[in-house]
Design a protein around this motif. Structure first.
Motif, mmCIF file in Angstrom:
data_model
loop_
_atom_site.group_PDB
_atom_site.id
_atom_site.type_symbol
_atom_site.label_atom_id
_atom_site.label_comp_id
_atom_site.label_asym_id
_atom_site.label_seq_id
_atom_site.Cartn_x
_atom_site.Cartn_y
_atom_site.Cartn_z
ATOM 1 N N ARG A 1 -27.107 -10.228 14.104
ATOM 2 C CA ARG A 1 -27.033 -8.885 14.700
ATOM 3 C C ARG A 1 -27.572 -8.949 16.125
ATOM 4 O O ARG A 1 -28.643 -9.521 16.351
ATOM 5 C CB ARG A 1 -27.842 -7.880 13.873
ATOM 6 N N TRP A 2 -26.784 -8.412 17.068
ATOM 7 C CA TRP A 2 -27.164 -8.415 18.485
ATOM 8 C C TRP A 2 -27.332 -6.962 18.962
ATOM 9 O O TRP A 2 -26.522 -6.081 18.605
ATOM 10 C CB TRP A 2 -26.088 -9.069 19.334
ATOM 11 N N PHE A 3 -28.362 -6.752 19.777
ATOM 12 C CA PHE A 3 -28.588 -5.419 20.352
ATOM 13 C C PHE A 3 -28.875 -5.532 21.841
ATOM 14 O O PHE A 3 -29.558 -6.472 22.270
ATOM 15 C CB PHE A 3 -29.781 -4.740 19.660
ATOM 16 N N LEU B 1 -31.036 -11.000 16.061
ATOM 17 C CA LEU B 1 -31.660 -11.126 14.739
ATOM 18 C C LEU B 1 -30.744 -11.936 13.827
ATOM 19 O O LEU B 1 -29.527 -11.694 13.816
ATOM 20 C CB LEU B 1 -31.907 -9.743 14.116
ATOM 21 N N ARG B 2 -31.318 -12.889 13.070
ATOM 22 C CA ARG B 2 -30.503 -13.688 12.160
ATOM 23 C C ARG B 2 -31.279 -13.965 10.868
ATOM 24 O O ARG B 2 -32.509 -14.132 10.886
ATOM 25 C CB ARG B 2 -30.156 -15.037 12.789
ATOM 26 N N ASN B 3 -30.519 -14.021 9.774
ATOM 27 C CA ASN B 3 -31.098 -14.386 8.479
ATOM 28 C C ASN B 3 -29.953 -14.710 7.510
ATOM 29 O O ASN B 3 -28.926 -14.023 7.563
ATOM 30 C CB ASN B 3 -31.945 -13.217 7.930
ATOM 31 N N ASN C 1 -13.831 -17.089 23.941
ATOM 32 C CA ASN C 1 -15.138 -16.446 23.963
ATOM 33 C C ASN C 1 -15.889 -16.546 22.632
ATOM 34 O O ASN C 1 -16.338 -15.544 22.065
ATOM 35 C CB ASN C 1 -15.037 -14.969 24.374
ATOM 36 N N GLU C 2 -16.058 -17.760 22.148
ATOM 37 C CA GLU C 2 -16.880 -17.900 20.924
ATOM 38 C C GLU C 2 -18.333 -17.576 21.265
ATOM 39 O O GLU C 2 -19.059 -16.994 20.470
ATOM 40 C CB GLU C 2 -16.759 -19.325 20.380
ATOM 41 N N GLU C 3 -18.777 -17.952 22.456
ATOM 42 C CA GLU C 3 -20.216 -17.887 22.733
ATOM 43 C C GLU C 3 -20.762 -16.465 22.890
ATOM 44 O O GLU C 3 -21.906 -16.199 22.569
ATOM 45 C CB GLU C 3 -20.537 -18.687 24.013
ATOM 46 N N GLY C 4 -19.972 -15.571 23.454
ATOM 47 C CA GLY C 4 -20.510 -14.225 23.654
ATOM 48 C C GLY C 4 -21.564 -14.177 24.745
ATOM 49 O O GLY C 4 -22.288 -13.201 24.897
ATOM 50 N N SER D 1 -29.694 -27.510 21.642
ATOM 51 C CA SER D 1 -28.352 -27.025 21.961
ATOM 52 C C SER D 1 -28.479 -25.797 22.859
ATOM 53 O O SER D 1 -29.570 -25.266 23.046
ATOM 54 C CB SER D 1 -27.609 -26.670 20.668
ATOM 55 N N HIS D 2 -27.326 -25.382 23.429
ATOM 56 C CA HIS D 2 -27.385 -24.319 24.453
ATOM 57 C C HIS D 2 -28.377 -24.758 25.526
ATOM 58 O O HIS D 2 -29.177 -23.971 26.016
ATOM 59 C CB HIS D 2 -27.779 -22.958 23.842
ATOM 60 N N ASN D 3 -28.256 -26.051 25.858
ATOM 61 C CA ASN D 3 -29.189 -26.725 26.773
ATOM 62 C C ASN D 3 -28.459 -27.955 27.303
ATOM 63 O O ASN D 3 -27.816 -28.667 26.539
ATOM 64 C CB ASN D 3 -30.439 -27.129 25.957
ATOM 65 N N GLY E 1 -27.262 -22.136 11.184
ATOM 66 C CA GLY E 1 -28.107 -21.177 11.906
ATOM 67 C C GLY E 1 -27.325 -20.489 13.014
ATOM 68 O O GLY E 1 -27.583 -19.349 13.366
ATOM 69 N N ALA E 2 -26.355 -21.220 13.565
ATOM 70 C CA ALA E 2 -25.556 -20.653 14.660
ATOM 71 C C ALA E 2 -24.324 -19.957 14.098
ATOM 72 O O ALA E 2 -23.851 -20.297 13.018
ATOM 73 C CB ALA E 2 -25.123 -21.775 15.612
ATOM 74 N N GLY E 3 -23.834 -18.998 14.857
ATOM 75 C CA GLY E 3 -22.565 -18.351 14.500
ATOM 76 C C GLY E 3 -21.420 -19.279 14.884
ATOM 77 O O GLY E 3 -21.560 -20.102 15.787
ATOM 78 N N HIS E 4 -20.315 -19.152 14.159
ATOM 79 C CA HIS E 4 -19.150 -19.987 14.464
ATOM 80 C C HIS E 4 -17.854 -19.226 14.155
ATOM 81 O O HIS E 4 -17.864 -18.294 13.344
ATOM 82 C CB HIS E 4 -19.177 -21.268 13.608
ATOM 83 N N PRO F 1 -18.723 -8.912 21.613
ATOM 84 C CA PRO F 1 -19.503 -9.794 20.737
ATOM 85 C C PRO F 1 -19.093 -11.262 20.901
ATOM 86 O O PRO F 1 -18.054 -11.570 21.493
ATOM 87 C CB PRO F 1 -19.123 -9.294 19.340
ATOM 88 N N ASP F 2 -19.915 -12.122 20.322
ATOM 89 C CA ASP F 2 -19.508 -13.519 20.280
ATOM 90 C C ASP F 2 -18.423 -13.681 19.219
ATOM 91 O O ASP F 2 -18.111 -12.755 18.478
ATOM 92 C CB ASP F 2 -20.699 -14.440 20.061
ATOM 93 N N MET F 3 -17.838 -14.845 19.152
ATOM 94 C CA MET F 3 -16.686 -15.110 18.274
ATOM 95 C C MET F 3 -15.569 -14.085 18.513
ATOM 96 O O MET F 3 -14.862 -13.665 17.591
ATOM 97 C CB MET F 3 -17.093 -15.119 16.805
ATOM 98 N N MET F 4 -15.420 -13.641 19.747
ATOM 99 C CA MET F 4 -14.477 -12.556 20.069
ATOM 100 C C MET F 4 -13.037 -12.937 19.691
ATOM 101 O O MET F 4 -12.342 -12.171 19.048
ATOM 102 C CB MET F 4 -14.564 -12.205 21.547
HETATM 103 O O1 HGY Z 1 -24.797 -17.335 19.070
HETATM 104 C C1 HGY Z 1 -24.271 -18.193 18.382
HETATM 105 O O2 HGY Z 1 -24.771 -18.520 17.333
HETATM 106 C C2 HGY Z 1 -23.015 -18.895 18.836
HETATM 107 O O3 HGY Z 1 -23.395 -19.973 19.659
HETATM 108 N N1 HGY Z 1 -22.144 -18.005 19.519
#
Ligand code: HGY
Ligand code: MN
Ligand code: MN
Length: 412
Positions: A217-219, A289-291, A130-133, A383-385, A357-360, A138-141
């Motif tokens: 940050r995800w909400f 939200l990302r930065n 479950n990296e994607e979430g 990506s994600h496409n 930019g993406a979480g990993h 959360p992602d990267m679980m």
């Molecule tokens: O959301 C991300 O950045 C990764 O694809 N889980």
């Protein structure tokens, strides 16, 4: 480095074939793949991966959150060099996100085996759950549990939109292993990944030496108003959560335009009852939200929460916000970044430093070991496409750089 080793290259067709074979699992018919975490397709992908690991003679272990590890022994025992990523995808996924890092890791091991090379230290290939979430937050679980920032109980308790828990889903596909999470502490962690953005594709070069990952940050937001007749209810009588949700979306874009490097995304906005002639009662929505700078991220989060509270109050709408992921901006290890740059040069490829930019999973592994990433271009930054695509020659370049970097770390 011996002459023989410096001539080592990956077998490009073999890696490309494995990517095609894994991509066929959960094939969505439009070039993409859908292997949501702990789904039937994920189960098939896991079994396929373990068969590949077995065929390479790796020692396979699965932990209690379903993370899969395949290890090639070294001349010495001890912590391995870990090459990881994930094989789950988002719902409208491509064939490279995650899969490239795991399968290129397998290819590195296959090259060492073919060449009869036993590296000084073990090399461990990891596929995190479950990296994607996309289904369970959360992602990267899997890497969160491995790194000890999320307990197994918390992970098992996460539920998808249908109320299915991770605990039930992981048991349903028989993906629970016996290994205690976090048992394998690598001496170094490397992840090859597609950039998923437009920089390398538009500006070059082929290789990104990733210096870190931005904060995330995800909400999950629920807005409650009052359903009412679309025709008879005067505007002044309405308590319309749809209006508040839409205002938040517009404000999020303005915040992204006003804070340096800020990204705001509302990926889901569901209206209930969702009928043409009914003022909605409820809206559930997500905010991502990302930065790269956590202080700027604080500013964006604070502003949008204030805006939401004020706007909801003005329209008689109640708000509940649940935080579902929070990852600090994470720098990677300078020594490993230099090893990636040196490996790229050794393989004849120019490289540039860049932030992800993406979480990993590397973002979490950086908490327990020196970690770094290697990026290759995503055509048109997609990506994600399902149209996600990386040119075969760039896949091979990334694989060769991963091979050279692995030898630098595992056979130093
Ligand atoms: O959301 C991300 O950045 C990764 O694809 N889980
Ligand atoms: Mn990924
Ligand atoms: Mn992804």
């Amino acid at each position: 480095m011996s002459e023989m080793r410096s001539n080592l290259r990956i077998d490009g067709p073999r890696l490309l074939n494995r990517l095609a074979d894994l991509g066929a699992i959960g094939d969505t018919g439009d070039g993409g793949a859908r292997r949501l975490a702990l789904s039937e397709e994920d189960r098939q992908g896991r079994n396929w991966l373990k068969a590949q690991m077995h065929a390479l003679g790796l020692t396979i272990a699965t932990d209690k959150i379903g993370n899969i590890f395949g290890t090639l022994p070294g001349r010495e025992d001890g912590p391995p060099v870990m090459l990881g990523s994930h094989i789950d995808t988002v719902g409208t996924g491509g064939r490279y996100d995650g899969a490239l890092g795991v399968l290129a890791g397998l290819e590195v091991v296959a090259v060492l085996r073919d060449a009869g090379i036993t590296p000084r230290y073990p090399v461990c290939i990891a596929a995190f759950t479950n990296e994607e979430g996309a289904r369970f937050q959360p992602d990267m679980m899997g890497s969160c549990v491995h790194a000890g920032v999320l307990s197994l109980e918390e992970a098992y308790a996460a539920r998808d939109a249908d109320g299915v828990s991770v605990g039930d889903a992981i048991r349903a596909i028989d993906a629970i292993g016996t290994l205690e999470p976090g048992s394998i502490k690598p001496r170094a962690y490397l992840e090859l990944h597609i950039e998923q953005g437009p920089i390398l594709d538009s500006e070059g070069p082929v290789i990104g030496a990733v210096t870190g990952v931005q904060g995330i940050r995800w909400f999950e937001i629920t807005l409650e108003g009052e359903s009412n007749h679309a025709g008879t209810t005067p505007i002044s009588y309405r308590r319309d959560p749809g209006l508040v949700a839409s205002a938040l979306n517009v404000e999020a874009r303005q915040v992204a335009d006003s804070i340096l490097d800020q990204r705001c995304t509302i990926g889901r906005m569901e209206f209930t009852p969702g009928q043409i002639n009914v003022v909605p009662k409820r809206v559930t929505m997500t905010l991502d939200l990302r930065n790269p700078n956590d202080t700027h991220l604080d500013k964006a989060e604070h502003h949008l929460k204030e805006f939401l509270a004020t706007t909801a109050k003005a329209h008689g709408v109640s708000v509940s916000i649940q935080e579902t992921a929070r990852f600090a901006a994470t720098p990677f290890d300078e020594r490993l970044i230099v090893a990636v740059e040196g490996a790229a040069k050794e393989m004849g490829h120019a490289s540039r430093r860049m932030v992800s930019g993406a979480g990993h999973d590397a973002q979490l592994m950086a908490a327990i070991a020196p970690a770094a990433m290697i990026f290759v271009p995503s055509v048109d930054g997609l990506s994600h496409n399902p149209r996600e695509f990386t040119k075969p020659e760039h896949i091979v370049a990334g694989g060769d750089v991963l091979l050279a970097a692995t030898l630098r770390l595992a056979d130093a």
